[in-house]
Write a protein that holds these residues in place. Structure first.
Motif, PDB file in Angstrom:
ATOM      1  N   UNK A 296       0.885  -1.178   0.000  1.00  0.00           N
ATOM      2  CA  UNK A 296       0.000   0.000   0.000  1.00  0.00           C
ATOM      3  C   UNK A 296       0.919   1.224   0.000  1.00  0.00           C
ATOM      4  N   UNK A 297       0.392   2.414  -0.312  1.00  0.00           N
ATOM      5  CA  UNK A 297       1.245   3.599  -0.269  1.00  0.00           C
ATOM      6  C   UNK A 297       1.753   3.865   1.153  1.00  0.00           C
ATOM      7  N   UNK A 343      -4.954 -10.247   8.316  1.00  0.00           N
ATOM      8  CA  UNK A 343      -4.998  -9.232   9.371  1.00  0.00           C
ATOM      9  C   UNK A 343      -4.116  -8.040   9.032  1.00  0.00           C
ATOM     10  N   UNK A 344      -2.967  -8.337   8.415  1.00  0.00           N
ATOM     11  CA  UNK A 344      -2.072  -7.245   8.061  1.00  0.00           C
ATOM     12  C   UNK A 344      -2.722  -6.318   7.034  1.00  0.00           C
ATOM     13  N   UNK A 345      -3.489  -6.889   6.115  1.00  0.00           N
ATOM     14  CA  UNK A 345      -4.183  -6.056   5.118  1.00  0.00           C
ATOM     15  C   UNK A 345      -5.242  -5.192   5.794  1.00  0.00           C
ATOM     16  N   UNK A 346      -5.971  -5.802   6.699  1.00  0.00           N
ATOM     17  CA  UNK A 346      -7.007  -5.057   7.414  1.00  0.00           C
ATOM     18  C   UNK A 346      -6.385  -3.933   8.231  1.00  0.00           C
ATOM     19  N   UNK A 347      -5.258  -4.230   8.857  1.00  0.00           N
ATOM     20  CA  UNK A 347      -4.601  -3.228   9.700  1.00  0.00           C
ATOM     21  C   UNK A 347      -4.227  -2.009   8.864  1.00  0.00           C
ATOM     22  N   UNK A 348      -3.631  -2.218   7.699  1.00  0.00           N
ATOM     23  CA  UNK A 348      -3.238  -1.092   6.832  1.00  0.00           C
ATOM     24  C   UNK A 348      -4.469  -0.296   6.368  1.00  0.00           C
ATOM     25  N   UNK A 351      -6.016   1.713   9.038  1.00  0.00           N
ATOM     26  CA  UNK A 351      -5.183   2.866   9.387  1.00  0.00           C
ATOM     27  C   UNK A 351      -5.237   3.961   8.309  1.00  0.00           C
ATOM     28  N   UNK A 352      -6.000   3.706   7.243  1.00  0.00           N
ATOM     29  CA  UNK A 352      -6.187   4.757   6.244  1.00  0.00           C
ATOM     30  C   UNK A 352      -5.316   4.639   5.009  1.00  0.00           C
ATOM     31  N   UNK A 353      -4.632   3.490   4.843  1.00  0.00           N
ATOM     32  CA  UNK A 353      -3.751   3.334   3.694  1.00  0.00           C
ATOM     33  C   UNK A 353      -4.357   2.476   2.577  1.00  0.00           C
ATOM     34  N   UNK A 354      -5.629   2.119   2.714  1.00  0.00           N
ATOM     35  CA  UNK A 354      -6.260   1.256   1.713  1.00  0.00           C
ATOM     36  C   UNK A 354      -6.443   1.969   0.379  1.00  0.00           C
ATOM     37  N   UNK A 360      -8.934  -2.296   0.116  1.00  0.00           N
ATOM     38  CA  UNK A 360      -8.162  -3.074  -0.855  1.00  0.00           C
ATOM     39  C   UNK A 360      -6.693  -2.719  -0.733  1.00  0.00           C
ATOM     40  N   UNK A 361      -5.850  -3.705  -1.069  1.00  0.00           N
ATOM     41  CA  UNK A 361      -4.403  -3.461  -1.146  1.00  0.00           C
ATOM     42  C   UNK A 361      -3.930  -3.951  -2.512  1.00  0.00           C
ATOM     43  N   UNK A 362      -2.695  -3.535  -2.877  1.00  0.00           N
ATOM     44  CA  UNK A 362      -2.194  -3.945  -4.186  1.00  0.00           C
ATOM     45  C   UNK A 362      -1.456  -5.271  -4.103  1.00  0.00           C
ATOM     46  N   UNK A 363      -1.625  -6.089  -5.158  1.00  0.00           N
ATOM     47  CA  UNK A 363      -0.814  -7.298  -5.355  1.00  0.00           C
ATOM     48  C   UNK A 363      -0.119  -7.081  -6.700  1.00  0.00           C
ATOM     49  N   UNK A 364       1.170  -6.856  -6.629  1.00  0.00           N
ATOM     50  CA  UNK A 364       1.891  -6.277  -7.763  1.00  0.00           C
ATOM     51  C   UNK A 364       2.821  -7.300  -8.418  1.00  0.00           C
ATOM     52  N   UNK A 365       2.729  -7.418  -9.733  1.00  0.00           N
ATOM     53  CA  UNK A 365       3.573  -8.385 -10.458  1.00  0.00           C
ATOM     54  C   UNK A 365       4.658  -7.702 -11.283  1.00  0.00           C
ATOM     55  N   UNK A 366       4.821  -6.389 -11.041  1.00  0.00           N
ATOM     56  CA  UNK A 366       5.781  -5.640 -11.861  1.00  0.00           C
ATOM     57  C   UNK A 366       7.181  -6.252 -11.770  1.00  0.00           C
TER      58      UNK A 366
END
Lengths: 645, 251
Positions: A296-297, A343-348, A351-354, A360-366
């Motif tokens: 996440x950012x 849980x880590x995704x929920x925590x972020x 905390x306002x980083x979704x 939602x969080x990013x799953x990045x294949x770059x």
């Protein structure tokens, strides 16, 4: 009554099952033909049990709610199946698989059962290959493996992203062979509505024919329940639309104890919710975490700009990205177990980083694309990328996927002993509908293993042991008064639903229940929320019986009635789930009580007070259920704090 | 988005069916086709218009094979390589009229509205769509190496979800693609060889007995298959069948 005897054989762990098999009682071939076995459900556990018991010569009747046994939801499992073959020679063994499973389950599973699971895992792979299951292979012609969360070895066998499909079709083909041979009778589109008990023993079931509404009676010398989990209590889940916990709940109300209902697995990589019309959530296989990086950012203002559509993921510089799993868990990184990743995704997000809708969080294949090339990534995950693109209209080769956790699997279920027998004599439970092997959290690729272990390699022994005492008992005619009574209960329930003639559709109730459960009995639970949830669930149940609307009669194909019958059970199950979550004043695996966490936000177990299986006994409508405790004794494993750092 | 839906309604197998037209407004383009039907059903109930439309569905992620609607004259609708449940409304235009029918094939009688009886497929599999390996007593999984290419081809054939789109697409209601996918999977694997000759003959006979039509090589089945099962499987099955007939020592 009410003492829980797990019937674990004496002796060293590695000899228990061998000893059991050597001393169990057998039934001779002539007597097998006279014994009736009912199997409910045709997923991995049900189909494999029915096929194996049929092949042994028992008279098997098997039931499913879909139009064909091949449709059971095991078919949707993507990633793979674990086994301790150690073909890659990377240090795997039965002991290692056993240890990983116990640790992954946060030390809340029974040692003897899990050891047996690891022990028979290799036979499952042999069996499936013999059936023609086309597992992935290397150029050498030998079987290929990949890694899954919570393990440091490659022990997962797979068939593209469709392992569950291929294993289920294998079990279905074995079942079909027995149907042709006449040892198994298949009854599709029939839903179990009640359990029949005679003199304390499970003796049959009542079904409703989904096509005609006909209520029918079936006798069995024993009944095997293989009806899956209850994740749809949450409405939105990765389960199929028809997956339900109704049959298990009927058995609970007849006296089978329900164990650890609060252990619900929330899978970290699912496509996020996008609208209130949504009917289900789609899983993106855990295998994606082999190459995808979750982030996440770092700055809240970036996250906000993305949510508003002013920025995209590609506008965020590398140094402004927070790969929070790699940061928090350097040893396992993106491959931490599911409960931790969720849980880590929920925590972020909390905390306002979704990103996306904020959930939602990013799953990045770059990086993977840069390192391996687009072709290689496509070869590995092409079907998943295509599925993602179809649903979201986004191209994951160009922009990162957005994912969020969703309800996926229920570790809790009917309490069973070492023989997979419930607290009702002659009622067995297999696969996801029992509680036995995964403790408080299931590792990836272990559900398929457990379903097939139960069906192919455990029940054929333990059910036979039970039936050896039944050879003197002739089949009981279904005109017996116990069948009358059980059928009457079903008819009354149906009549009651149809007589309400209220204003709300069943879906509106199930959605409301799902909302309560997700918000207050979901990923993060606390005393306040749980105490609020219970009266809300009770009130919803009351409203259901006053205001549900089902228009058509019973005597036709009537999906609204089917859903109503299931909801009537789900709303009660939801209440027990919340009560169990409230009772368990600790965090373990999928059950996270916010009051009980370490300073770093990790789950904090309380082994002193909660190292037990919580098994609930039904005490009648309007009475509080009673909690029984089966202490978990770890004789062979040293209990530790789980550490994936 | 707004749609006009022309949907086949039929009380039961004996009743005479008919099309009914319903209007639906305000649908999100991100909505899936089956979610659109969920919304329709909620509307039909809440506005006292009609009984809800009955349609088969379950996993809603394209793998169980339960859903199958004939949409604007094509099984599983206008997209290639997807099931009905994976189709999204963004694939249509605002204001479109969408015609929805059940599979139309004699061996798949209608049960109600859009639901058909596909148990004929199970009966074909029961004739020989398996390798007779009873539980236990089998060799180690790595005892017989299988060339990767054969395993991959067997996997492609085994991807069939048994939805019946091939039969619905075929003017003869032939089940050749379905049957050949299973025959091919086992013909490609060493484990399937001992029963191969019997298997193909028995499965084809059952298919004929159940009233599925003959294949006339137009390959509509391949074009409409949501899992892109290849027609080369049909060729393989024909070869297996001829070989079996020519070389089998049994009657």
């Amino acid at each position: 009554m009410a003492t829980l005897n797990s019937k674990i054989p004496e002796g060293p762990l590695s000899e228990k099952w061998t000893k059991y098999k050597a001393s169990q009682k057998l039934v001779n071939p002539a007597n097998k033909r006279k014994l009736d076995v009912i199997v409910v459900g045709t997923g991995l556990a049900g189909a494999s049990a029915a096929a194996s018991l049929g092949a042994l010569g028992f008279n098997v009747k098997v039931f499913c709610i879909q139009d064909s046994p091949r449709r059971a939801h095991s078919i949707a499992a993507q990633g793979g199946i674990n086994a301790a073959k150690n073909y890659p020679n990377d240090g795997d063994s039965v002991g290692r698989l056993f240890y990983d499973t116990i640790k992954g389950g946060d030390y809340r599973a029974r040692e003897a059962n899990v050891y047996r699971l690891a022990e028979v895992s290799n036979s499952i792979i042999d069996q499936c290959v013999a059936q023609g299951v086309p597992f992935a292979r290397e150029y050498s012609g030998y079987l290929a493996n990949r890694s899954f969360g919570g393990a440091q070895v490659s022990r997962t066998f797979y068939a593209k992203g469709q392992t569950g499909q291929q294993l289920l079709l294998g079990a279905y083909s074995a079942l079909s062979q027995q149907i042709k041979a006449g040892t198994v009778k298949m009854y599709a589109r029939k839903e179990m509505e009640n359990l029949v008990i005679i003199d304390g023993k499970a003796r049959g079931i009542i079904t409703r024919d989904v096509k005609t509404g006909e209520i029918e009676r079936w006798f069995g010398h024993c009944v095997i329940l293989a009806t899956g989990g209850y994740g749809n209590v949450y409405y939105l889940s990765t389960n199929a639309m028809n997956s339900n916990g109704s049959a298990a709940w009927q058995c609970y109300k007849k006296g089978a104890f329900f164990a650890n209902p609060c252990y619900v697995q929330i899978h970290p990589t699912c496509i996020p919710v996008h609208g209130d019309y949504q009917s289900k959530l789609t899983l993106m296989s855990e295998s994606l975490r082999n190459d995808g990086r979750i982030w996440v950012p770092k700055k809240k203002e970036d996250a906000e700009a993305i949510r508003k559509g002013e920025k995209t993921a590609n506008d965020i510089d590398e140094q402004d990205r927070d790969y929070y799993l790699e940061r928090r868990y350097p040893a396992f990184g993106n491959l931490v177990p599911r409960d931790i990743a969720s849980r880590a995704a929920k925590e972020r997000c909390d905390a306002g980083y979704g990103v996306g809708t904020g959930k939602a969080v990013f799953l990045d294949f770059k990086d993977a694309i840069n390192r391996l090339g687009k072709d290689k990534v496509e070869e590995r995950y092409g079907n998943l990328f295509q599925m993602y693109q179809k649903i979201t209209d986004d191209n994951p080769y160009e922009t990162p996927m957005m994912i969020y956790p969703a309800v996926h699997y229920t570790m809790g279920g009917l309490w069973v002993d070492y023989e997979l027998q419930t607290t009702i004599d002659g009622l067995f439970a297999a696969g996801e509908c029992n509680f036995s092997d995964h403790g408080a959290n299931r590792l990836g690729a272990s559900a398929l293993m457990q379903g097939l272990a139960d069906g192919y390699f455990v029940l054929p022994y333990t059910v036979q042991n039970y039936l050896s005492a039944e050879i003197y008992n002739a089949p009981i005619p279904t005109t017996h008064e116990a069948f009358d009574l059980a059928e009457k209960e079903v008819n009354e329930k149906i009549a009651k639903i149809l007589s309400v003639k209220g204003n709300r559709t069943v879906d509106s109730f199930q959605k409301e229940l799902g909302h309560i459960m997700w918000e207050k009995v979901g990923m993060g639970r606390n005393k306040e929320g749980l105490t609020e949830a219970i009266p809300m669930i009770k009130a919803l149940k009351e409203e259901f019986w006053k205001n549900v609307r089902v228009d058509e009669a019973n005597e036709c194909m009537n999906p609204e009635l089917e859903k109503a019958l299931r909801f009537a059970d789900h709303v009660e199950l939801a209440e027990l789930l919340a009560m169990d979550a409230l009772q368990r004043e600790e965090s373990c695996g999928g059950h996270f009580r916010e009051e009980h966490q370490t300073e770093e936000g990790e789950a904090k177990r309380d082994d002193e007070n909660f190292m037990f299986v919580g098994a609930w006994q039904y005490k009648g409508e309007g009475s509080e259920p009673e909690l029984h405790k089966e202490d978990l004794n770890y004789e062979f494993i040293k209990v530790q704090q789980r550490n994936y750092k | 988005m707004d749609f006009t839906l022309k949907i086949w309604r039929q009380e039961n197998a004996q009743a005479k069916g008919r099309f009914e037209t319903y209007k639906l407004t305000g649908i999100s383009p991100d909505c899936s086709f089956l979610e659109m039907l969920d919304i329709l059903n909620e509307t039909l109930i809440n506005d006292n218009i009609a009984h809800p439309v009955v349609f088969d569905n379950d996993c809603r992620e394209g793998i169980c094979g339960m859903c199958g609607l004939y949409i604007n004259g094509r099984p599983h609708g206008p997209d290639d390589g997807v099931t009905t449940c994976q189709l999204h409304m963004r694939r249509f235009h605002d204001g479109d009229t969408i015609t929805i029918e059940p599979w139309r094939a004699r061996p798949f009688p209608v049960i109600k509205d859009l639901v058909v009886d596909r148990s004929a497929f199970d009966k074909i599999i029961q004739e020989g769509g398996y390798i007779s390996a009873t539980t236990g007593g089998v060799p180690d999984a790595n005892a017989i190496p299988i060339p990767k290419q054969d395993a991959d081809e067997a996997m492609d054939a085994a991807s069939c979800i048994g939805c019946g789109a091939c039969v619905a697409a075929c003017k003869n209601a032939s089940a050749m693609l379905f049957v050949s996918a299973k025959v091919s999977q086992f013909a490609l694997l060493p484990q399937g060889k001992p029963e191969a000759k019997k298997r193909v003959v028995k499965m084809i006979k059952k298919m004929d007995d159940l009233g599925f039509g003959a294949c006339t090589n137009t390959y509509a089945c391949e074009a409409e298959c949501p899992k892109s099962i290849k027609r080369t499987n049909i060729a393989r099955m024909n070869r297996e069948f001829i070989c079996s007939k020519l070389t089998s020592s049994e009657e």
